[in-house]
Design a protein around this motif. Structure first.
Motif, short mmCIF file in Angstrom:
data_model
loop_
_atom_site.label_atom_id
_atom_site.label_comp_id
_atom_site.label_asym_id
_atom_site.label_seq_id
_atom_site.Cartn_x
_atom_site.Cartn_y
_atom_site.Cartn_z
N GLU A 30 0.82 -1.21 0.00
CA GLU A 30 0.00 0.00 0.00
C GLU A 30 0.86 1.27 0.00
OE1 GLU A 30 -3.21 0.16 -0.35
OE2 GLU A 30 -3.68 -1.98 -0.06
N HIS A 31 0.34 2.28 -0.68
CA HIS A 31 0.91 3.61 -0.58
C HIS A 31 0.22 4.35 0.56
CE1 HIS A 31 3.10 3.01 -4.27
NE2 HIS A 31 1.98 2.73 -4.92
N PHE A 32 0.97 5.21 1.23
CA PHE A 32 0.43 5.93 2.38
C PHE A 32 0.66 7.43 2.23
CE2 PHE A 32 1.19 1.68 4.02
CZ PHE A 32 0.04 1.45 4.77
N LEU A 33 -0.32 8.19 2.72
CA LEU A 33 -0.19 9.63 2.91
C LEU A 33 -0.22 9.88 4.41
CD1 LEU A 33 -2.64 11.32 0.35
CD2 LEU A 33 -0.16 11.62 0.43
N TYR A 34 0.88 10.36 4.95
CA TYR A 34 0.93 10.66 6.39
C TYR A 34 0.80 12.16 6.57
CZ TYR A 34 2.48 10.94 11.21
OH TYR A 34 2.54 11.20 12.57
N LEU A 35 -0.21 12.59 7.35
CA LEU A 35 -0.40 14.01 7.61
C LEU A 35 -0.19 14.27 9.09
CD1 LEU A 35 -3.28 16.25 6.21
CD2 LEU A 35 -2.15 16.69 8.37
N GLY A 36 0.83 15.07 9.40
CA GLY A 36 1.08 15.47 10.77
C GLY A 36 0.73 16.94 10.95
N ASP A 37 -0.22 17.22 11.83
CA ASP A 37 -0.67 18.60 12.03
C ASP A 37 0.24 19.29 13.06
OD1 ASP A 37 -2.08 20.93 11.92
OD2 ASP A 37 -3.87 20.17 12.93
N HIS A 233 5.55 -1.76 -4.61
CA HIS A 233 6.42 -1.33 -3.51
C HIS A 233 5.80 -0.10 -2.89
CE1 HIS A 233 9.87 -0.40 -1.06
NE2 HIS A 233 9.99 0.78 -1.64
N GLY A 234 5.15 -0.29 -1.74
CA GLY A 234 4.44 0.81 -1.11
C GLY A 234 5.37 1.95 -0.72
N GLU A 235 4.93 3.16 -0.97
CA GLU A 235 5.70 4.35 -0.65
C GLU A 235 4.89 5.27 0.25
OE1 GLU A 235 6.74 6.03 -4.42
OE2 GLU A 235 8.37 4.60 -4.76
N VAL A 236 5.58 6.20 0.91
CA VAL A 236 4.94 7.14 1.81
C VAL A 236 5.26 8.56 1.37
CG1 VAL A 236 4.71 7.94 4.20
CG2 VAL A 236 5.22 5.52 3.74
N THR A 237 4.23 9.40 1.36
CA THR A 237 4.42 10.83 1.24
C THR A 237 4.01 11.46 2.57
OG1 THR A 237 3.97 10.84 -1.14
CG2 THR A 237 3.73 12.94 0.03
N ASP A 243 6.44 23.55 10.35
CA ASP A 243 7.78 23.72 9.79
C ASP A 243 8.24 22.42 9.14
OD1 ASP A 243 10.57 23.89 9.42
OD2 ASP A 243 10.79 25.30 11.07
N VAL A 244 8.37 22.42 7.82
CA VAL A 244 8.70 21.20 7.09
C VAL A 244 10.15 20.78 7.36
CG1 VAL A 244 9.03 20.23 4.78
CG2 VAL A 244 6.98 21.55 5.30
N ILE A 282 8.58 14.82 1.69
CA ILE A 282 7.90 15.63 2.70
C ILE A 282 7.43 16.92 2.06
CG2 ILE A 282 8.19 16.88 4.88
CD1 ILE A 282 10.08 14.78 5.81
N GLU A 283 6.16 17.24 2.24
CA GLU A 283 5.57 18.42 1.63
C GLU A 283 4.82 19.23 2.67
OE1 GLU A 283 2.97 17.18 -1.49
OE2 GLU A 283 4.35 15.64 -2.23
N PRO A 284 4.75 20.54 2.49
CA PRO A 284 3.86 21.35 3.33
C PRO A 284 2.43 21.19 2.87
CG PRO A 284 4.93 22.73 1.70
CD PRO A 284 5.50 21.35 1.52
N VAL A 285 1.48 21.36 3.76
CA VAL A 285 0.08 21.26 3.39
C VAL A 285 -0.72 22.19 4.30
CG1 VAL A 285 -0.40 19.34 4.96
CG2 VAL A 285 -1.84 19.68 2.95
N ARG A 286 -1.78 22.73 3.74
CA ARG A 286 -2.74 23.52 4.54
C ARG A 286 -3.99 22.70 4.75
NH1 ARG A 286 -2.79 29.82 2.48
NH2 ARG A 286 -0.61 30.31 3.01
N THR A 287 -4.54 22.77 5.95
CA THR A 287 -5.78 22.05 6.21
C THR A 287 -6.87 23.04 6.60
OG1 THR A 287 -5.20 21.73 8.54
CG2 THR A 287 -4.56 20.02 6.99
#
Length: 287
Positions: A30-37, A233-237, A243-244, A282-287
Motif C-alpha cells: 500500500e501507498h500511504f499519505l501521512y499528515l502530521g498537524d 512497492h508501497g511508498e509514503v508521502t 515547519d517542514v 515531505i511536503e507542506p500542506v494547509r488544512t
C-alpha cells in the motif's frame, strides 16, 4: 471507491509514525499519505470542538488527495472525533482504542498502568474501555499523565535525559504500586520505550495498539475490496502543516535505526522494522 488510492494516516504530529510503521509491515504493497498537524500539536490541551475541527480538516485534506481510507493515528483525536468523521465520509475511518484489554489479559499482579495525555484522559473512550475490560476483571488501573512528553518526542528528544526525568517522575508511583503492564495511551509514547527501559528495566511490559490497528486496517481494506494490487512497492508521502524542515529532521530520526546498539526503536511488539531507508518525500500542506 478505487483500490488504487493511498491510505491516509493522520496524527497531531509525529507520534503516528509508530502506527505507520506497523501499517507498512502489515500492508507492504500500500501507498500511504501521512499528515502530521504539527502547526497545532499538541491538540490535547484544546477544546473538544477544536479537536474535532482540526481532525475534520486533516481528514478532508487527505480525502482531497485521493485517500481511500484514513487511520486516525492519534488517541485524543480518536476519542473525540470518530463518530463525527464517520458521519461525514463514506470511506473507512479507522481509529485507536487504548490497549487496556491485552494489558488486563496479561497482568499477573492485578495492577496495570496507563500513560496518557490530558486530552485522552478527558475523553470518555479510555474510561469506557477501563470499565469494559479492567473493572469487569477486577484489575486495578493506575493512570499517569504528562504534558511534557509529546513536545519532547516532537522535538526529537525521546531518547534524552529530559525525557527520562519526566518518565521517572510520572511512572515511579505506578512501579511502586506493582503495575506490571504499561499501556502507552498516545502514539508518541512507543518512541519513549528506550527511555522507559533505561529507567525501569523490565518492570513494565509495554503495550500499545499499533499492531492491532494495522491488522484491523488490513481486514477493513480486504472486506471493502480496497486492498491495493499485490507486488507494488508501497511508498509514503509525508505532509506537515508546520515547519517542514523541522519535521524532516524529526522524521529522519524516528524512522532510522536506533543509534544505540544498531537496533530499531523499540515498541511494545519488540521493535519497529522499517523498510529499507528511502528518500523522504515531505511536503507542506494547509488544512
Amino acid at each position: 471507491m478505487s483500490n488504487s488510492g493511498p491510505v491516509g494516516v493522520f496524527d497531531s504530529g509525529v507520534g503516528g509514525l509508530s502506527v505507520l510503521a506497523e501499517l507498512r509491515r502489515a500492508l507492504p504493497d500500500e501507498h500511504f499519505l501521512y499528515l502530521g498537524d504539527t502547526a497545532h500539536v499538541p491538540i490535547g490541551a484544546r477544546s473538544d470542538e477544536e479537536i474535532r475541527d482540526l481532525t475534520d480538516r486533516a481528514v478532508t485534506a487527505l480525502h482531497a488527495r485521493g485517500a481511500k481510507a484514513v487511520v486516525v493515528a492519534c488517541n485524543t483525536a480518536s476519542a473525540f472525533s470518530l463518530s463525527h468523521l464517520r458521519s461525514r465520509f463514506e470511506m473507512p475511518i479507522i481509529g485507536l482504542v487504548p490497549a487496556v484489554k491485552p494489558a488486563v489479559q496479561a497482568t499477573r499482579s492485578g495492577t496495570i498502568g496507563v500513560l496518557a495525555t490530558p486530552g485522552t484522559l478527558r475523553g470518555t473512550l479510555l474510561a469506557d474501555v477501563i470499565g469494559q475490560f479492567a473493572v469487569a476483571a477486577g484489575v486495578r488501573v493506575l493512570q499517569a499523565v504528562s504534558r511534557d512528553l509529546v513536545p519532547l518526542v516532537e522535538a526529537g528528544l525521546a531518547d534524552s535525559l529530559e525525557a527520562r526525568a519526566v518518565l521517572r517522575e510520572v511512572l515511579t508511583p505506578l512501579a511502586e504500586a506493582g503495575a506490571d503492564q504499561l499501556v502507552l495511551g498516545c502514539t508518541h509514547y512507543p518512541f519513549l520505550a528506550g527511555s522507559i527501559r533505561a529507567e525501569f528495566g523490565e518492570t513494565f511490559t509495554l503495550v500499545d495498539s499499533s499492531a492491532a490497528v494495522a491488522r484491523h486496517t488490513r481486514d477493513v481494506l480486504t472486506r471493502e475490496g480496497l486492498l491495493g494490487p499485490p507486488g507494488a512497492h508501497g511508498e509514503v508521502t509525508y505532509l506537515f502543516t508546520g515547519d517542514v524542515d523541522a519535521a524532516r529532521r524529526v522524521v529522519a530520526t524516528l524512522t532510522a535505526p536506533d543509534m544505540h546498539n544498531g537496533q530499531h526503536l523499540p515498541t511494545a511488539a519488540g521493535g519497529v522494522s522499517w523498510p529499507t531507508p528511502e528518500p523522504l518525500r515531505i511536503e507542506p500542506v494547509r488544512t
